[in-house]
Write a protein that holds these residues in place. Sequence first.
Motif, PDB file in Angstrom:
ATOM      1  N   THR A 208       7.468   2.635  11.962  1.00  0.00           N
ATOM      2  CA  THR A 208       6.117   2.579  12.525  1.00  0.00           C
ATOM      3  C   THR A 208       6.100   3.055  13.963  1.00  0.00           C
ATOM      4  O   THR A 208       7.128   3.013  14.659  1.00  0.00           O
ATOM      5  CB  THR A 208       5.579   1.131  12.466  1.00  0.00           C
TER       6      THR A 208
ATOM      7  N   ALA B   7       0.528   9.721   3.982  1.00  0.00           N
ATOM      8  CA  ALA B   7       1.695   9.022   4.520  1.00  0.00           C
ATOM      9  C   ALA B   7       2.835   9.022   3.509  1.00  0.00           C
ATOM     10  O   ALA B   7       3.991   9.309   3.842  1.00  0.00           O
ATOM     11  CB  ALA B   7       1.310   7.588   4.893  1.00  0.00           C
ATOM     12  N   ALA B   8       2.513   8.723   2.256  1.00  0.00           N
ATOM     13  CA  ALA B   8       3.550   8.679   1.225  1.00  0.00           C
ATOM     14  C   ALA B   8       4.169  10.055   1.003  1.00  0.00           C
ATOM     15  O   ALA B   8       5.396  10.191   0.849  1.00  0.00           O
ATOM     16  CB  ALA B   8       2.967   8.141  -0.080  1.00  0.00           C
TER      17      ALA B   8
ATOM     18  N   SER C  26       0.824  -1.207   0.000  1.00  0.00           N
ATOM     19  CA  SER C  26       0.000   0.000   0.000  1.00  0.00           C
ATOM     20  C   SER C  26       0.858   1.256   0.000  1.00  0.00           C
ATOM     21  O   SER C  26       0.677   2.155  -0.835  1.00  0.00           O
ATOM     22  CB  SER C  26      -0.922  -0.011   1.225  1.00  0.00           C
ATOM     23  N   ILE C  27       1.799   1.340   0.935  1.00  0.00           N
ATOM     24  CA  ILE C  27       2.652   2.523   1.024  1.00  0.00           C
ATOM     25  C   ILE C  27       3.648   2.554  -0.132  1.00  0.00           C
ATOM     26  O   ILE C  27       3.863   3.597  -0.757  1.00  0.00           O
ATOM     27  CB  ILE C  27       3.399   2.555   2.369  1.00  0.00           C
TER      28      ILE C  27
ATOM     29  N   VAL D 246      -2.435   3.345   8.608  1.00  0.00           N
ATOM     30  CA  VAL D 246      -2.789   3.980   7.348  1.00  0.00           C
ATOM     31  C   VAL D 246      -4.116   3.402   6.875  1.00  0.00           C
ATOM     32  O   VAL D 246      -4.276   2.183   6.766  1.00  0.00           O
ATOM     33  CB  VAL D 246      -1.702   3.750   6.289  1.00  0.00           C
TER      34      VAL D 246
ATOM     35  N   ILE E 288      -3.357   6.973   2.913  1.00  0.00           N
ATOM     36  CA  ILE E 288      -2.195   6.456   2.198  1.00  0.00           C
ATOM     37  C   ILE E 288      -1.449   7.574   1.449  1.00  0.00           C
ATOM     38  O   ILE E 288      -0.226   7.680   1.559  1.00  0.00           O
ATOM     39  CB  ILE E 288      -2.616   5.329   1.235  1.00  0.00           C
TER      40      ILE E 288
ATOM     41  N   SER F 292      -4.751   0.383   4.103  1.00  0.00           N
ATOM     42  CA  SER F 292      -3.560  -0.369   3.722  1.00  0.00           C
ATOM     43  C   SER F 292      -3.815  -1.859   3.910  1.00  0.00           C
ATOM     44  O   SER F 292      -4.634  -2.271   4.732  1.00  0.00           O
ATOM     45  CB  SER F 292      -2.353   0.072   4.549  1.00  0.00           C
TER      46      SER F 292
ATOM     47  N   ALA G 214      10.338   0.241   1.802  1.00  0.00           N
ATOM     48  CA  ALA G 214       9.015   0.026   2.384  1.00  0.00           C
ATOM     49  C   ALA G 214       8.698  -1.446   2.586  1.00  0.00           C
ATOM     50  O   ALA G 214       7.633  -1.783   3.109  1.00  0.00           O
ATOM     51  CB  ALA G 214       7.941   0.667   1.489  1.00  0.00           C
TER      52      ALA G 214
ATOM     53  N   VAL H  92      10.859   3.259   5.938  1.00  0.00           N
ATOM     54  CA  VAL H  92       9.499   3.451   6.426  1.00  0.00           C
ATOM     55  C   VAL H  92       9.343   2.646   7.712  1.00  0.00           C
ATOM     56  O   VAL H  92       9.357   1.410   7.691  1.00  0.00           O
ATOM     57  CB  VAL H  92       8.471   3.005   5.370  1.00  0.00           C
TER      58      VAL H  92
ATOM     59  N   GLU I  93       1.991   3.687  -3.357  1.00  0.00           N
ATOM     60  CA  GLU I  93       1.675   5.118  -3.334  1.00  0.00           C
ATOM     61  C   GLU I  93       2.938   5.952  -3.459  1.00  0.00           C
ATOM     62  O   GLU I  93       2.931   7.012  -4.100  1.00  0.00           O
ATOM     63  CB  GLU I  93       0.916   5.483  -2.064  1.00  0.00           C
TER      64      GLU I  93
END
Length: 613
Positions: free
Chosen positions: A411, A490-491, A295-296, A452, A487, A455, A366, A409, A299
Amino acid sequence: MASLPLRLGAWLRRVPGAIWLTDLALTALAWWGAYWLRFNFEVPARYFGQMLQTTPLALLGMAAGLALLQVPRQSWRHVGLADLRRLAAGVALGGVLTTALVMGLRVQDFPRAVLPLATLLALVALSGARALWRSVGERRPAGTPDARQPLLVLGSLDEADQALRTLKGIAGWRVVGIVSAQAADAGRTLQGVPVLGAAPALAEIAAAAQVRTVLLASAPGAALRREALLRWSGSGLNLLTLPAPEELLVPGSAGRPRKVQLEDLLGRAPVQLDVRGLSELFAGQTVLVTGAGGSIGAELCRQIARFGVARLVCLDMSEIAIYQLEQELRATHPQMQGLYYTANVREYERLRAIAAQHRPAVVFHAAAYKHVPLMEDGNEVEALRTNVLGTLHAARVAGEVGAARFVLVSTDKAVNPTSVMGASKRLAERVLQGVAVQWPGTQCVAVRFGNVLGSSGSVVPLFAAQIARGGPVTVTHPEMVRYFMTIPEAAQLVLQAGLMGRSGQIYVLDMGEPVKIVELARMMIRLSGQTEDAVPIAFTGLRPGEKLYEELLADDETTEPTPHPKLRVAKLGADGGLAAQVVEQWLQQAGPAPDAAALRAWLQTLVPEYRPR
């Protein structure tokens, strides 16, 4: 037969200089009217001739004033306040120029009161003509049925005012009333639309007006939006919202009202990107993204492609994910050279071969395992091999090929971790800091953020599937809260941190206010048009490794601000590279199935803040 406004409109558009002729004719009438008023409606014979002789001066001065401010370029059919303000300035300038001409030519016995009177009358005539034109053009011919869909607007008067202006440019809607956030506004009108009542009575107002569609004009994330969703979704009312400004940039977007989405209710302000800096970073460069099918990662690829990257190297272990990304980017960015690899970041030699071939200037890492309960039971070593060893491999490769920047990336679960997944991400941050010391030519930074929306593996797709099955929607605990962002946001913040970051820094994103998971579940149920009676919520208890509250900073950490309002830097001690050496040695010795208790105990020696549950 075409209506008179339509015929006149076609004439104005078709005949060259028609708008000029109309404005000058009105200016002449204003000039004559000024004489008429000056002499109490009876112009003496000797001044009548003067009036006719000086009319060309008035036309010349006004034409120059209007032309200098580009007033004749205005569209009468869509004239607004900004156009009228420009018109007023043009008329004022025209009055000044006319005064200069009359005084400069020393017109004998000229009545000076004519000058301000003529300017005022010209302003009234020109602005009145435009306002009348728009009013007549917007009227529906008598006897013609109104096929537009009736609509209520919910929000404050300021918000409703903006919504009404937007809706005027969108065909198919008829606003029959406003429902205000303030009860005191009832009975007032706004742009000719009545305020029918206050928000708590929305259902009754809609029933009385025989309207089933409501446009939420309040800002994303506002309390009124949440109240509207929780109280009236699933009650027969169709709740809509106007698209955000950034949505209008999407190809094919019509800018029409659309159904309210979860992102609108959580409400996040648009990210302020340093477009120039990012363009300089990416334009004409090669960029490598690991985990590009996630997902990340996907994006990130979409956002990077917008900045004119010359070559985008996309790497993911999932064949279907990388194939879908390839199809999408080939369609949306055909001019970009995209390279798509099915590879695993745990395989150092393969990763190095790909990077050595393309020499990326920037690497975004990522690729990760992120599902907390899954990594907690039987897959602990997989979390370490992918999240920690994979990060070590990717960062080393970036340094070896001379990449200018490497971005990990991370968390919020890396803060005071209670799970193997969270501890593995914290250890990955330490490993990255060690690589930053070994490869000073590569700026290595990490970016932490929370959950996110939408995601893969997150709670939103799970809830959506449970709602589709009719429930129940499973929530672990009624008090569990999480931070959420979209998303794209975040990107974008990952890109911004990659641009700003200095080597060894860990960036923390502003996640806004935390959201209760049970409230998120209720919102999604309502958005689906259901109620909690039809789709119940069931509490299942905390799962292994889960926390009630996520943190973005550990207890002993502090942060310092950055030039970007949504990014802060966590101040942490640098790792000298010891963690990387220990990780490699231990994982080689541990084998394919290390004892889970021994793995957790070893993990605690490298991540002292890790407290298993």
